[in-house]
Design an enzyme around this catalytic site. Structure first.
Site, PDB file in Angstrom:
ATOM      1  N   CYS A 153      42.103  37.182  38.833  1.00 13.97           N
ATOM      2  CA  CYS A 153      41.763  38.375  38.078  1.00 13.97           C
ATOM      3  C   CYS A 153      42.833  38.477  37.007  1.00 13.97           C
ATOM      4  O   CYS A 153      43.966  38.852  37.301  1.00 13.97           O
ATOM      5  CB  CYS A 153      41.737  39.627  38.954  1.00 13.97           C
ATOM      6  SG  CYS A 153      41.374  41.101  37.986  1.00 13.97           S
ATOM      7  N   CYS A 209      44.121  42.301  36.541  1.00 14.02           N
ATOM      8  CA  CYS A 209      44.865  43.028  37.578  1.00 14.02           C
ATOM      9  C   CYS A 209      44.803  42.253  38.891  1.00 14.02           C
ATOM     10  O   CYS A 209      45.451  41.226  39.002  1.00 14.02           O
ATOM     11  CB  CYS A 209      44.372  44.460  37.705  1.00 14.02           C
ATOM     12  SG  CYS A 209      42.587  44.640  37.698  1.00 14.02           S
ATOM     13  N   SER A 210      44.058  42.718  39.854  1.00 12.09           N
ATOM     14  CA  SER A 210      44.113  42.061  41.162  1.00 12.09           C
ATOM     15  C   SER A 210      42.799  42.183  41.915  1.00 12.09           C
ATOM     16  O   SER A 210      42.792  42.234  43.135  1.00 12.09           O
ATOM     17  CB  SER A 210      45.232  42.688  41.986  1.00 12.09           C
ATOM     18  OG  SER A 210      44.983  44.084  42.118  1.00 12.09           O
ATOM     19  N   CYS A 211      41.690  42.243  41.214  1.00 13.71           N
ATOM     20  CA  CYS A 211      40.400  42.433  41.886  1.00 13.71           C
ATOM     21  C   CYS A 211      40.039  41.237  42.780  1.00 13.71           C
ATOM     22  O   CYS A 211      40.205  40.091  42.378  1.00 13.71           O
ATOM     23  CB  CYS A 211      39.281  42.611  40.867  1.00 13.71           C
ATOM     24  SG  CYS A 211      39.543  43.990  39.756  1.00 13.71           S
TER      25      CYS A 211
HETATM   26 FE   LIG Z   1      41.405  43.177  38.682  1.00 10.45          FE
END
Ligand SMILES: [Fe+2]
Length: 199
Positions: A106, A109-111
């Site tokens: 991602c 971010c951190s999905c």
């Molecule tokens: Fe994300």
């Protein structure tokens, strides 16, 4: 009446900010404690890579399920009692082959599809991984211990808010004929992110 010039503002300590949010919630008749406790329970006992491992094991042993999984991941995992948040509108399952390695990231971010593959590990959220895996995927994978021969094509998939991914690893030859629960035990989180292959 004149206002004094204010000093540069700094953020309050996190404890103070948490207390302020709790106070605001309780003023409205809501309590944060049970929400936090529920999230803790979900994170530690429900959102685990073992969910995705069950999906992979089923896909390896049931060709019809595998086809449904590749066609519509969200609907297929529901057959195993697994749910995804409403805003995870699509689960796209990426099939690895001996010559194709899919990798998830991602960049923003951190999905992740965290209810299926588990919460993202720290390195997944790291700017270093997010930035480099796209441009230098082969090098990054090698640094992470996955040294792929040049004939293996690497495909990097950038997660969005509503499209989540899961990698379907190649089933190791030595496990052909194993029962589903045994197969599920060898499927790692990293193999479903695509930074590891199963041996
Ligand atoms: Fe994300």
């Amino acid at each position: 009446m004149s206002h004094p010039v204010s000093a540069p503002r700094t953020a309050a300590p996190v404890e103070q900010r948490v207390a302020a949010i709790e106070a605001a919630l309780s003023d409205r008749g809501m309590t944060a404690n049970h929400v936090v406790a529920e999230l803790e329970h979900l994170a530690q006992e429900e959102w685990l890579p073992q969910n995705g491992a069950r999906v992979v094991a089923r896909a390896w042993t049931d060709p019809a399920f595998r086809a449904r999984l590749l066609a519509d991941g969200r609907a297929a995992v529901a057959e195993l009692g697994l749910t995804m948040p409403r805003h995870h509108r699509h689960l796209v399952v990426l099939e690895n082959t001996p010559t194709v390695q899919n990798v998830i990231c991602c960049t923003l971010c951190s999905c992740t599809a965290f209810t299926i593959v588990g919460l993202p590990p720290d390195w997944y959220k790291d700017l270093e991984y997010r930035a480099r895996v796209v441009r230098q995927s082969r090098t990054v994978l090698r640094e992470m211990g996955l040294d792929l021969p040049p004939e293996v094509e690497i495909r990097v998939w950038d997660t969005t808010a509503d499209t989540r991914y899961m990698v379907l690893p190649v089933q190791p030859q030595r496990t052909l004929g194993w029962a589903e629960p045994e197969l599920a035990r060898i499927v790692s989180r990293d193999s479903m992110i695509g930074v590891a292959r199963l041996a």
